[in-house]
Design an enzyme around this catalytic site. Sequence first.
Site, PDB file in Angstrom:
ATOM      1  CB  THR A 261      -0.798   0.046   1.331  1.00  4.66           C
ATOM      2  OG1 THR A 261      -1.276  -1.247   1.609  1.00  4.66           O
ATOM      3  CG2 THR A 261      -1.892   1.059   1.292  1.00  4.66           C
TER       4      THR A 261
ATOM      5  CB  THR B 295      -3.531  -1.114  -1.511  1.00  7.03           C
ATOM      6  OG1 THR B 295      -2.637  -2.204  -1.710  1.00  7.03           O
ATOM      7  CG2 THR B 295      -4.812  -1.663  -0.936  1.00  7.03           C
TER       8      THR B 295
ATOM      9  NE  ARG C 207      -7.031  -9.152   2.161  1.00  6.49           N
ATOM     10  CZ  ARG C 207      -6.165  -8.152   2.235  1.00  6.49           C
ATOM     11  NH1 ARG C 207      -6.075  -7.271   1.259  1.00  6.49           N
ATOM     12  NH2 ARG C 207      -5.370  -8.021   3.270  1.00  6.49           N
TER      13      ARG C 207
ATOM     14  CB  THR D 171       2.115  -0.120   4.633  1.00  3.47           C
ATOM     15  OG1 THR D 171       2.385  -0.918   3.478  1.00  3.47           O
ATOM     16  CG2 THR D 171       3.348  -0.099   5.510  1.00  3.47           C
ATOM     17  N   GLY D 172       1.016  -3.092   5.038  1.00  2.00           N
ATOM     18  CA  GLY D 172       1.307  -4.464   5.460  1.00  2.00           C
ATOM     19  C   GLY D 172       0.064  -5.337   5.440  1.00  2.00           C
TER      20      GLY D 172
HETATM   21  N1  GLY Z   1      -2.440  -3.329   3.435  1.00  2.00           N
HETATM   22  C1  GLY Z   1      -3.015  -3.736   2.249  1.00  2.00           C
HETATM   23  C2  GLY Z   1      -3.834  -4.925   2.319  1.00  2.00           C
HETATM   24  O1  GLY Z   1      -3.735  -5.691   3.270  1.00  2.00           O
HETATM   25  O2  GLY Z   1      -4.603  -5.138   1.413  1.00  2.00           O
END
Ligand code: GLY
Length: 321
Positions: A182, A200, A210, A233-234
């Site tokens: 992201t 993202t 999802r 982020t992550g």
């Molecule tokens: N941080 C982006 C995601 O998990 O989609």
Amino acid sequence: MTTRRQFIMGTGAALTALGTGKMSFSQEPKKKPLVISTWRHGLASNERAWDILKQKGRAIDAVEAGVQVAEGDPKVSSVGYGGWPDREGHVTLDSCIMDEKGNAGSVAFLQNFKHPIAVARKVMDDTPHVMLVGEGARRFALAKGFKEEDLLTKEARAEWENWLKHQEYVPWAPTTNPTHDTISMLALDQAGDISGSCTTSGLAFKMHGRVGDSPIIGAALFVDNEVGAACATGVGEEVMKTVGSFLIVELMRQGMSPTEACREGVRRIIRKNPNWQDLQVGYLAMDRQGRVGAFAILPDFQYAVHDGKSNQLIDVESYSG
Ligand code: GLY
């Protein structure tokens, strides 16, 4: 390239030792305006945001325009055009935006629009809602004049076809997705107002349908102009389960520095996850004074900071050292 250490020395900023042998970026107040964003792709995005901030533009306009650079770059394989698809080969996009007044807009599971952040801004500005998803978000985007286009590049399709051969899902696989995750961005404008954005294509090869943390206000992004802002982020599932960005802003409200608050946000995830070594989450925060902090689970997280004197990449302190 100027190193992190040179940058810190150059700005005369204070360093804070966090006991793991690394140093974190300063807690010293910075001059307004200021823009920060996640990962290396934040550098080019910061430049676009800075063009707006330096002309006394609003932070909300800067964060919307800034992240569009990453969204439109086919080489960024985790955001927008060129993003790696889900396991059925669809590029599905999540984005959100929040301004200094607490207004927010978001889109989730949006497909075939190059700039989901601009659609999220329209949700914020032109609807009575915060979030639109899927087909509803698509119809709204078309009604607002956005054009549909195929976002799956030849390179991203090849990565997906390669993945289909083994079909092993690893939520955080930086070795196979080197541009990382992201883009989240926070900006403080000359008027002293803060805004944030996040966008993202989500985790590569996720299940179809999802949705991650990136469109969830309070998870990947939260702004409270009285206190500051935070973004993430992550691995989005971990950020959602701990309502990470909201938590960090509230910790800053209680007196923690941005770095301390981000570190506590990471600790909440670690406590619940014996397998934390397999996860990456990075937090980035800014307070009203323009003090910046960050913390991550794993050591590969970096953020970009532009203060008008320089636009630099900073290595972030991590739990794993
Ligand atoms: N941080 C982006 C995601 O998990 O989609």
